[in-house]
Design an enzyme around this catalytic site. Sequence first.
Site, PDB file in Angstrom:
ATOM      1  N   GLY A 122      41.384  50.071  44.065  1.00 36.97           N
ATOM      2  CA  GLY A 122      39.995  50.058  43.429  1.00 36.97           C
ATOM      3  C   GLY A 122      38.635  49.311  44.176  1.00 36.97           C
TER       4      GLY A 122
ATOM      5  N   GLY B 283      39.568  45.477  43.548  1.00 34.75           N
ATOM      6  CA  GLY B 283      40.587  45.443  44.823  1.00 34.75           C
ATOM      7  C   GLY B 283      41.691  45.432  44.443  1.00 34.75           C
TER       8      GLY B 283
ATOM      9  N   VAL C 263      46.429  46.143  44.168  1.00 34.93           N
ATOM     10  CA  VAL C 263      47.144  45.497  43.135  1.00 34.93           C
ATOM     11  C   VAL C 263      48.770  46.356  42.913  1.00 34.93           C
ATOM     12  CG1 VAL C 263      48.688  45.083  40.497  1.00 34.93           C
ATOM     13  CG2 VAL C 263      45.754  45.631  40.746  1.00 34.93           C
TER      14      VAL C 263
ATOM     15  N   LYS D  90      47.048  40.389  41.287  1.00 33.17           N
ATOM     16  CA  LYS D  90      45.713  41.222  42.672  1.00 33.17           C
ATOM     17  C   LYS D  90      45.101  40.375  43.081  1.00 33.17           C
ATOM     18  CE  LYS D  90      41.519  43.803  40.463  1.00 33.17           C
ATOM     19  NZ  LYS D  90      41.125  43.828  39.482  1.00 33.17           N
TER      20      LYS D  90
ATOM     21  N   ASP E 136      35.298  47.505  30.186  1.00 36.32           N
ATOM     22  CA  ASP E 136      35.778  48.728  31.669  1.00 36.32           C
ATOM     23  C   ASP E 136      36.821  49.292  31.037  1.00 36.32           C
ATOM     24  OD1 ASP E 136      35.854  50.945  33.434  1.00 36.32           O
ATOM     25  OD2 ASP E 136      36.393  49.220  34.996  1.00 36.32           O
TER      26      ASP E 136
END
Length: 304
Positions: free
Chosen positions: A33, A36, A38, A51, A141
């Site tokens: 995203g 970062g 993962v 990550k 978030d």
Amino acid sequence: MTTWYEEAFRPGAEIQGKWNGHSYVVERLLGAGSNGVVVLVRRGTVRFALKAGHETVDHQSEINSLLAISLTETSFKHFLVDADDMQVRGKDVSFYVMRYIEGMTISRFMHKRGQDWIYVIGSNLLRKLTEIHQSGYVFGDLKIENMIVSNYGDVDLIDFGGVTPKGRAIKQLTEVYDRGFWNMGERVAEESYDLFSFAILLLKSLDQRQRFSAINKMLPQNRDLEQLMAIIRENPAAAHIAPFLHKALKSEFGTSQEAYHYWRKLISGKKLAQPALKMPWLKICFAASIFIFGATIYYMYWLN
């Protein structure tokens, strides 16, 4: 063109920590995203989620927040496993390693098990948020994509890019879960901010008619509490938890602990509709046992 993370995190690649010296073997990409990448990695026989961040300052802030939460005597204890740098195309890229938990989205879980599981999942998610809040942070978030559900409604949060110390401006958000998007409050790291997102998350999880799909097309002045109340009224599955949703959307809970107790009282006595067990082999075995029993009686009858 191959991106830097596709090159560095290709399956089978080895990631070597520059300072701590730990090495990890990449199994597969889990997600990428704006903040970062993962990947699923293993060290020996143990799997972890690793990550790597695009922006060093933001990524280090995320690591600091996660480290503080990992040092608490909560379910997040030792969640952060390692933090280090790796070399990618001659540059240092910071990364951190955390526990890896297998599971599925809340929407998929309830599609398979039934919407009554919202009561268990909601309880477990509120407990997680309370632990974060009591550590001095807000998740920020909170959304369907940033949590997974496993086993019997167990909940884990999986992306900590939005974790923000209390009192500061929310540093990462997703609009539809954001109370500012709905003109219902400021984007400040308060417990009530997460609880608003929690209410939206539940509504979206129960929304089988895709009522939220047209939200982004609405004019900003038309995005308000009444729109959300209409979604609640039109959703029979949300009827029992509607009082909680009303309070969370209007930021009427002082703390997440207060919200958790209210939730537990509201859902007390609710029983899960257990899914029917599909075991055709059991029916076959039962039929076979009846046949064998009958044959035995018949055989004994003729012997006599």
